[in-house]
Design an enzyme around this catalytic site. Structure first.
Site, PDB file in Angstrom:
ATOM      1  N   ASP A  87      57.486  59.100  60.847  1.00 20.25           N
ATOM      2  CA  ASP A  87      57.250  60.042  61.946  1.00 20.25           C
ATOM      3  C   ASP A  87      57.823  59.551  63.280  1.00 20.25           C
ATOM      4  O   ASP A  87      57.595  60.162  64.321  1.00 20.25           O
ATOM      5  CB  ASP A  87      55.752  60.348  62.066  1.00 20.25           C
ATOM      6  CG  ASP A  87      55.490  61.757  62.560  1.00 20.25           C
ATOM      7  OD1 ASP A  87      56.418  62.586  62.503  1.00 20.25           O
ATOM      8  OD2 ASP A  87      54.360  62.035  63.023  1.00 20.25           O
ATOM      9  N   LYS A  95      45.266  64.027  57.520  1.00 24.32           N
ATOM     10  CA  LYS A  95      46.166  64.619  56.527  1.00 24.32           C
ATOM     11  C   LYS A  95      45.626  64.346  55.125  1.00 24.32           C
ATOM     12  O   LYS A  95      45.036  63.288  54.896  1.00 24.32           O
ATOM     13  CB  LYS A  95      47.553  63.958  56.626  1.00 24.32           C
ATOM     14  CG  LYS A  95      48.411  64.433  57.771  1.00 24.32           C
ATOM     15  CD  LYS A  95      49.795  63.803  57.694  1.00 24.32           C
ATOM     16  CE  LYS A  95      50.641  64.146  58.896  1.00 24.32           C
ATOM     17  NZ  LYS A  95      50.978  65.580  59.001  1.00 24.32           N
ATOM     18  N   ASP A 154      51.619  58.640  61.287  1.00 21.37           N
ATOM     19  CA  ASP A 154      50.850  59.853  61.556  1.00 21.37           C
ATOM     20  C   ASP A 154      49.839  60.091  60.440  1.00 21.37           C
ATOM     21  O   ASP A 154      50.167  60.648  59.392  1.00 21.37           O
ATOM     22  CB  ASP A 154      51.807  61.050  61.683  1.00 21.37           C
ATOM     23  CG  ASP A 154      51.071  62.331  62.079  1.00 21.37           C
ATOM     24  OD1 ASP A 154      49.871  62.242  62.421  1.00 21.37           O
ATOM     25  OD2 ASP A 154      51.703  63.402  62.055  1.00 21.37           O
ATOM     26  N   ARG A 181      53.981  66.932  69.759  1.00 23.07           N
ATOM     27  CA  ARG A 181      54.249  67.739  70.964  1.00 23.07           C
ATOM     28  C   ARG A 181      53.514  67.176  72.180  1.00 23.07           C
ATOM     29  O   ARG A 181      53.952  67.360  73.304  1.00 23.07           O
ATOM     30  CB  ARG A 181      53.893  69.207  70.685  1.00 23.07           C
ATOM     31  CG  ARG A 181      52.461  69.448  70.365  1.00 23.07           C
ATOM     32  CD  ARG A 181      52.235  70.809  69.684  1.00 23.07           C
ATOM     33  NE  ARG A 181      52.644  70.806  68.287  1.00 23.07           N
ATOM     34  CZ  ARG A 181      52.604  71.878  67.493  1.00 23.07           C
ATOM     35  NH1 ARG A 181      52.199  73.042  67.954  1.00 23.07           N
ATOM     36  NH2 ARG A 181      52.989  71.789  66.241  1.00 23.07           N
ATOM     37  N   GLU A 204      50.303  66.197  67.039  1.00 25.60           N
ATOM     38  CA  GLU A 204      50.311  65.158  68.073  1.00 25.60           C
ATOM     39  C   GLU A 204      51.685  64.937  68.690  1.00 25.60           C
ATOM     40  O   GLU A 204      51.789  64.521  69.845  1.00 25.60           O
ATOM     41  CB  GLU A 204      49.794  63.837  67.478  1.00 25.60           C
ATOM     42  CG  GLU A 204      50.836  62.986  66.723  1.00 25.60           C
ATOM     43  CD  GLU A 204      51.431  63.660  65.485  1.00 25.60           C
ATOM     44  OE1 GLU A 204      50.792  64.591  64.974  1.00 25.60           O
ATOM     45  OE2 GLU A 204      52.521  63.264  65.050  1.00 25.60           O
ATOM     46  N   LYS A 216      60.721  61.396  69.300  1.00 23.33           N
ATOM     47  CA  LYS A 216      59.302  61.248  68.914  1.00 23.33           C
ATOM     48  C   LYS A 216      59.117  59.912  68.213  1.00 23.33           C
ATOM     49  O   LYS A 216      59.748  59.644  67.188  1.00 23.33           O
ATOM     50  CB  LYS A 216      58.889  62.404  67.988  1.00 23.33           C
ATOM     51  CG  LYS A 216      57.484  62.241  67.371  1.00 23.33           C
ATOM     52  CD  LYS A 216      57.071  63.451  66.518  1.00 23.33           C
ATOM     53  CE  LYS A 216      55.780  63.188  65.742  1.00 23.33           C
ATOM     54  NZ  LYS A 216      55.389  64.319  64.872  1.00 23.33           N
ATOM     55  N   ASP A 263      46.498  66.678  64.440  1.00 19.49           N
ATOM     56  CA  ASP A 263      47.722  66.416  63.674  1.00 19.49           C
ATOM     57  C   ASP A 263      48.952  67.038  64.349  1.00 19.49           C
ATOM     58  O   ASP A 263      50.078  66.740  63.985  1.00 19.49           O
ATOM     59  CB  ASP A 263      47.557  66.962  62.251  1.00 19.49           C
ATOM     60  CG  ASP A 263      48.579  66.391  61.281  1.00 19.49           C
ATOM     61  OD1 ASP A 263      49.263  65.407  61.653  1.00 19.49           O
ATOM     62  OD2 ASP A 263      48.683  66.918  60.156  1.00 19.49           O
TER      63      ASP A 263
END
Ligand code: BES
Ligand code: ZN
Ligand code: ZN
Length: 478
Positions: A269, A258, A251, A332, A330, A246, A328
């Site tokens: 991230d 967030k 993020d 996946r 994201e 990833k 959020d």
């Protein structure tokens, strides 16, 4: 890694020396007089594991573990002793150190101390106007009757790979967007000996990677899809092992923004991407006879003008439609496109690494990563064993079919969030939808980044995943 690692036939007089004592009584051979001997004895009785003596012409460190452990617990204990030694070396501003063990059978303990020591010396200080005046060790000599040259080089490469992964994670988002990540990977590939293809936005559009494009929609910077390939002539596998990382360079959560407290560490991230990058450098430099492919979808996740909105429906590259109810979740979405891309390799095995869910952090904290997958028990066990050996421990979560119910959407094939329960697992179930090959998922959200120091893992980016996967692939290459 700035510290050089060298093999030495014997230790040098007047040079700083650290000795792994086979038994506490051996200390007397290194002491100059009875006062020193008595001092060491007292310190060891007080459970000091590293006793420092300033012998004027040299610093002497006598090492004896306070507890008798065995197997991988012993190894970890010695890594932590390496951390103590690193602190001592730093305080004394040593520029070189000899590390000696007289152990006749093997150099396992010595190697573990060296590993812990080297990993502890990592620093990320390119943004400091004034450098830390305490010098960092420049050269570490290892001295043992059982030292293996290949293992020594491997250690150097694995530590360097871990430090590269740490650097990538620690680099702020302003200096590491998806394009710059691609550039860094290219350079790493050139230096270590693997191929890197950086696919740009047009190619990503042509491949219909709707997950990656959707996450990127609110960003000013374009996404990249990075394809790494290490294929030595002597590879023992025909079908590649594929590593997916990833690569969310930052993020914010997107429109499902967030809270600021949870956002501060979100430059980390791309910890999964960093682990894949670090692993490739270590594997290529050590020339492991394995065919590996790395896939890194990269973008930041921001709430800019065209950002996807909660409720939007997008299409992953295999045509699966996803109702994005929380922007959020994201990771996946971009991983789905990468997992679909992996199919074309007919892979031997795919392992993805991702800082995927807060739920994994809630479950295991920083002490381990969550592992899920569809492989047989033996393969899972081999990875868990690598986890124990490197002390990057893994805990398996189930991917029972029932969990899939949480991902049912009213209007699309899937939605991108489950309910309040079992969040790490529903994320894993989402990924599973895009696999048709042997696959393992590692949620490293709790282990990739530390807000307070933890021994040789240090603070901030840890390089989690690099040592684990190197150990795993090394065991396969045997
Ligand atoms: N990057 C985060 C996960 C994360 C959390 C990593 C804490 C490191 C530390 C991920 O993209 C995320 O935000 N996940 C959400 C998913 C939820 C909206 C279903 C989460 O876990 O809260
Ligand atoms: Zn997120
Ligand atoms: Zn994320």
């Amino acid at each position: 890694m700035s510290v050089k690692l060298k093999q030495a036939k014997e230790t040098k007089k007047n040079k700083p020396l650290a000795v792994l004592l086979q038994q506490p009584d051996d200390a007397s051979g290194y002491c100059r007089n009875q006062e020193e001997e008595a001092y060491v004895k007292r310190k060891l009785e007080e459970n000091a594991e590293v006793v420092s003596i300033n012998q004027y012409e040299r610093m002497l460190y006598l090492i004896a573990p306070a507890h008798s452990k065995s197997g991988h617990l012993k190894k970890e204990h010695f890594r932590k002793i390496g951390y103590k030694l690193a602190q001592a070396a730093r305080n004394e501003k040593l520029s070189s150190l000899y590390l000696y063990s007289s152990h006749k059978e093997d150099a396992t303990d010595l190697m573990a101390v060296a590993e812990g020591l080297l990993l502890s010396l990592y620093q990320f200080n390119q943004y400091k106007s004034t450098q830390d005046s305490r010098a960092v060790l420049e050269i570490l000599y290892l001295c043992s009757p059982k030292l293996d040259k290949v293992e020594l080089e491997e250690l150097e490469h694995v530590v360097a790979g871990t430090c590269y992964a740490r650097d990538l994670v620690n680099e702020p988002a302003i200096a590491l967007n998806a394009v710059l990540l691609g550039k860094s990977l290219k350079k790493a590939g050139k230096d270590a000996g693997f191929k890197v293809d950086v696919l740009g936005k047009d190619k990503i559009k042509a491949l219909k990677m709707g997950g990656l494009l959707a996450v990127n929609a609110g960003s000013v910077d374009p996404p990249t899809f990075n394809v790494l390939e290490y294929k030595p002539a002597n590879a023992i596998n025909k079908k590649p092992y594929v590593l997916v990382g990833k690569g969310v360079t930052y993020d914010t959560g997107g429109l499902s923004l967030k809270p600021s407290g949870s956002m501060t560490i979100m430059k980390s991230d791309m910890g999964g991407a960093a682990a894949v990058a670090g692993l490739f450098t270590a594997v290529a430099k050590s020339k492991l006879p394995l065919y590996l492919v790395g896939l890194i979808p990269a973008t930041d996740n921001r709430p800019g003008g065209n950002a996807i909105t909660p409720g939007d429906v997008i299409s992953i590259s295999d045509g699966t439609t996803v109702e994005v109810l929380n922007t959020d979740a994201e990771g996946r979405l971009i991983l789905a496109d990468a997992l679909v891309y992996a199919k074309k390799y007919k892979p031997e095995l795919v392992i993805d690494l991702a800082t995927l869910t807060g739920a994994a952090v809630m479950s295991l904290g920083k002490e381990g990563a969550a592992v899920m997958g569809n492989v047989d028990e033996a393969q899972m066990l081999a990875l868990k064993e690598a986890g124990n050996q490197t002390y990057e421990r893994l805990v398996e979560f189930p991917l029972w079919d029932e969990y899939r119910d949480q991902l049912k959407s009213d209007i699309a094939d899937l939605k991108n969030i489950g309910g309040r329960m079992a969040g790490a697992i529903t994320a894993g179930m989402f990924l599973k939808q895009f696999t048709d090959y042997p696959w393992i998922h590692l949620d490293i959200a709790g282990t990739a980044y530390l807000e307070s120091p933890d021994h040789y893992k240090g603070k901030n980016g840890t390089g989690a995943g690099v040592r684990l996967l190197y150990q795993f692939f090394k065991s396969l290459a045997k």
